[in-house]
Design a protein around this motif. Structure first.
Motif, PDB file in Angstrom:
ATOM      1  N   SER A   1       0.801  -1.220   0.000  1.00  0.00           N
ATOM      2  CA  SER A   1       0.000   0.000   0.000  1.00  0.00           C
ATOM      3  C   SER A   1       0.835   1.272   0.000  1.00  0.00           C
ATOM      4  O   SER A   1       0.521   2.239  -0.707  1.00  0.00           O
ATOM      5  CB  SER A   1      -0.945   0.010   1.214  1.00  0.00           C
ATOM      6  N   ALA A   2       1.930   1.295   0.778  1.00  0.00           N
ATOM      7  CA  ALA A   2       2.778   2.495   0.845  1.00  0.00           C
ATOM      8  C   ALA A   2       3.369   2.808  -0.523  1.00  0.00           C
ATOM      9  O   ALA A   2       3.385   3.959  -0.965  1.00  0.00           O
ATOM     10  CB  ALA A   2       3.883   2.308   1.877  1.00  0.00           C
ATOM     11  N   HIS A   3       3.863   1.765  -1.193  1.00  0.00           N
ATOM     12  CA  HIS A   3       4.449   1.965  -2.517  1.00  0.00           C
ATOM     13  C   HIS A   3       3.405   2.427  -3.522  1.00  0.00           C
ATOM     14  O   HIS A   3       3.674   3.316  -4.355  1.00  0.00           O
ATOM     15  CB  HIS A   3       5.103   0.663  -2.990  1.00  0.00           C
ATOM     16  N   LEU A   4       2.206   1.875  -3.461  1.00  0.00           N
ATOM     17  CA  LEU A   4       1.134   2.282  -4.377  1.00  0.00           C
ATOM     18  C   LEU A   4       0.758   3.747  -4.189  1.00  0.00           C
ATOM     19  O   LEU A   4       0.515   4.469  -5.168  1.00  0.00           O
ATOM     20  CB  LEU A   4      -0.104   1.395  -4.156  1.00  0.00           C
ATOM     21  N   ILE A   5       0.716   4.198  -2.956  1.00  0.00           N
ATOM     22  CA  ILE A   5       0.397   5.606  -2.674  1.00  0.00           C
ATOM     23  C   ILE A   5       1.470   6.512  -3.261  1.00  0.00           C
ATOM     24  O   ILE A   5       1.166   7.525  -3.905  1.00  0.00           O
ATOM     25  CB  ILE A   5       0.252   5.842  -1.153  1.00  0.00           C
ATOM     26  N   MET A   6       2.744   6.167  -3.062  1.00  0.00           N
ATOM     27  CA  MET A   6       3.843   6.975  -3.592  1.00  0.00           C
ATOM     28  C   MET A   6       3.809   7.016  -5.110  1.00  0.00           C
ATOM     29  O   MET A   6       4.025   8.078  -5.722  1.00  0.00           O
ATOM     30  CB  MET A   6       5.182   6.407  -3.114  1.00  0.00           C
ATOM     31  N   VAL A   7       3.547   5.883  -5.729  1.00  0.00           N
ATOM     32  CA  VAL A   7       3.474   5.826  -7.198  1.00  0.00           C
ATOM     33  C   VAL A   7       2.348   6.726  -7.709  1.00  0.00           C
ATOM     34  O   VAL A   7       2.530   7.487  -8.668  1.00  0.00           O
ATOM     35  CB  VAL A   7       3.251   4.370  -7.670  1.00  0.00           C
ATOM     36  N   SER A   8       1.185   6.652  -7.067  1.00  0.00           N
ATOM     37  CA  SER A   8       0.042   7.455  -7.497  1.00  0.00           C
ATOM     38  C   SER A   8       0.337   8.946  -7.401  1.00  0.00           C
ATOM     39  O   SER A   8       0.043   9.716  -8.325  1.00  0.00           O
ATOM     40  CB  SER A   8      -1.191   7.115  -6.646  1.00  0.00           C
ATOM     41  N   LEU A   9       0.954   9.376  -6.297  1.00  0.00           N
ATOM     42  CA  LEU A   9       1.249  10.796  -6.093  1.00  0.00           C
ATOM     43  C   LEU A   9       2.315  11.283  -7.067  1.00  0.00           C
ATOM     44  O   LEU A   9       2.161  12.334  -7.699  1.00  0.00           O
ATOM     45  CB  LEU A   9       1.716  11.028  -4.651  1.00  0.00           C
TER      46      LEU A   9
END
Length: 309
Positions: free
Chosen positions: A242-250
Motif C-alpha cells: 500500500s505504501a508503494h502504491l500511494i507513492m506511485v500514485s502521487l
C-alpha cells in the motif's frame, strides 16, 4: 546560437510566486519547514535501513535509495527557491540553470525507474516467494541502481544540450520556481519540435514505460492476493504494497500532467503547483507514508527512539 543567447542576456529570472509580495516571508518559512522535514524524515529512513539488521532486505535497500534520491532531488531546487524568496531579483545564470535542470532530470528519472524496481520486488516476493532471495540478490539490486543512474546521466546530457542551444531572445522570465523544460521551451524563439520529440521520448522512457510495468506488476500481485483464502492473509499482503502504491500514485500522477498533458495558458499555474507537488510534497510524504503503512519501519523507529531516551 549559444553566443547569441549571451549577447541578449546572461541569466534567467525565476518568477515563482513573485506576484505574492506580501507572502514572501510566509512562503520562505513554509519551504524551509518542508525542506527540513524532507532532510530529517528521509534521513531517518536511511539511518534505520542501514543500522537495523531486520531491514537488510531488497525492499528496504530500494527504500533507502529512494529516500536518498528524495533528499538529492529537493536539494537541487529548494535552496535556490529559498534564496529567491529573500532577494530582490530572483535570477539564475545560464550555467546554473543548465546544471539545476540536468540533476533534476537525472534524479527524477532515476526515481521513476526505482519505483518500477520496487514494484518488481513486491511482485517477486508475493508471486514467486521461493525464488525471491535468488532473484533479488544484493548484486542484482545494486546493479539496477547503477544502471538507472547511468541511463539517466547519459540520456539527459543530450536533452540539456538541445535545450540550451536554443535562442532565448524574446524573454528570459521563467514562469516557475526552478528551471524546467516546459517553461524554458516557451521562451525559445525558434522551432522546438526536436526538443518536443526528446521530451516525449524521455517521458515514454522514464514515465510511461515504468508506470505500465508497475501496473502490470500489481495486476499480477492482486490476482495472487485475491486467491488467498483468509481475509487476514489478504490484508497482510496488501499492507506490504500500500505504501508503494500511494507513492506511485502521487509521483506519477503529477509528473504525467506536467510533462505529457497538452499545454494551455490555463495549465501554466496548475503545472507550477504540480511541479512543487512532485519535487517537494512527495518527498515530504515519503517517510510519513512508509512509517504509517509499514510495520517493520514503525518497529525500527520505535526501537531507535527508545535507545535515544
Amino acid at each position: 546560437m549559444i553566443k547569441e543567447n549571451h549577447t541578449v542576456f546572461s541569466d534567467f529570472i525565476l518568477l515563482g510566486y513573485s506576484e505574492l509580495l506580501d507572502l514572501q516571508a510566509l512562503l520562505f518559512v513554509v519551504f524551509l519547514t518542508l525542506y527540513a522535514s524532507i532532510i530529517i524524515g528521509n534521513g531517518l529512513i536511511i539511518y534505520i535501513t542501514v543500522t537495523d539488521p531486520a531491514l537488510d532486505t531488497p525492499m528496504y535497500f530500494f527504500l533507502k535509495n529512494l529516500s536518498f534520491l528524495e533528499i538529492c532531488y529537493t536539494s537541487v531546487t529548494v535552496p535556490k527557491i529559498l534564496v529567491n524568496l529573500v532577494v530582490e531579483k530572483a535570477n539564475i545564470s545560464f550555467i546554473a540553470c543548465a546544471v539545476q535542470l540536468y540533476f533534476l532530470l537525472v534524479f527524477g528519472g532515476t526515481e521513476c525507474l526505482l519505483l518500477a524496481a520496487m514494484a518488481y520486488d513486491r511482485y517477486v516476493a508475493i508471486c514467486n516467494p521461493l525464488r525471491y532471495k535468488l532473484i533479488m540478490s544484493r548484486q542484482f539490486c545494486q546493479g539496477l541502481i547503477i544502471l538507472f543512474m547511468g541511463i539517466n546521466m547519459t540520456f539527459h546530457v543530450g536533452q540539456i544540450y538541445l535545450v540550451f542551444i536554443l535562442p532565448f531572445c524574446c524573454s528570459h522570465e521563467i514562469n516557475n520556481l526552478f528551471c524546467d523544460i516546459p517553461p524554458l521551451l516557451e521562451l525559445a524563439c525558434a522551432k522546438t519540435y526536436i526538443n518536443t520529440i526528446m521530451l516525449l521520448s524521455a517521458s515514454i522512457l522514464f514515465i510511461i514505460i515504468p508506470f505500465f510495468l508497475i501496473v502490470a506488476s500489481y495486476v499480477k500481485i492482486i490476482s495472487v492476493i485475491l486467491k488467498i483464502p483468509s481475509m487476514e492473509g489478504q490484508k497482510k499482503m496488501f499492507s506490504t504494497c500500500s505504501a508503494h502504491l500511494i507513492m506511485v500514485s502521487l509521483f506519477y500522477g503529477s509528473a504525467i500532467i506536467v510533462y505529457i498533458s497538452p499545454k494551455t495558458k490555463e495549465s501554466v499555474d496548475i503545472n507550477k503547483f504540480l511541479s512543487l507537488f512532485y519535487t517537494i510534497l512527495v518527498p515530504v510524504l515519503n517517510p510519513i507514508i512508509y512509517s504509517l503503512r509499514n510495520r517493520e519501519v514503525k518497529v525500527s523507529l520505535k526501537n531507535l527512539f527508545k535507545r535515544q531516551m
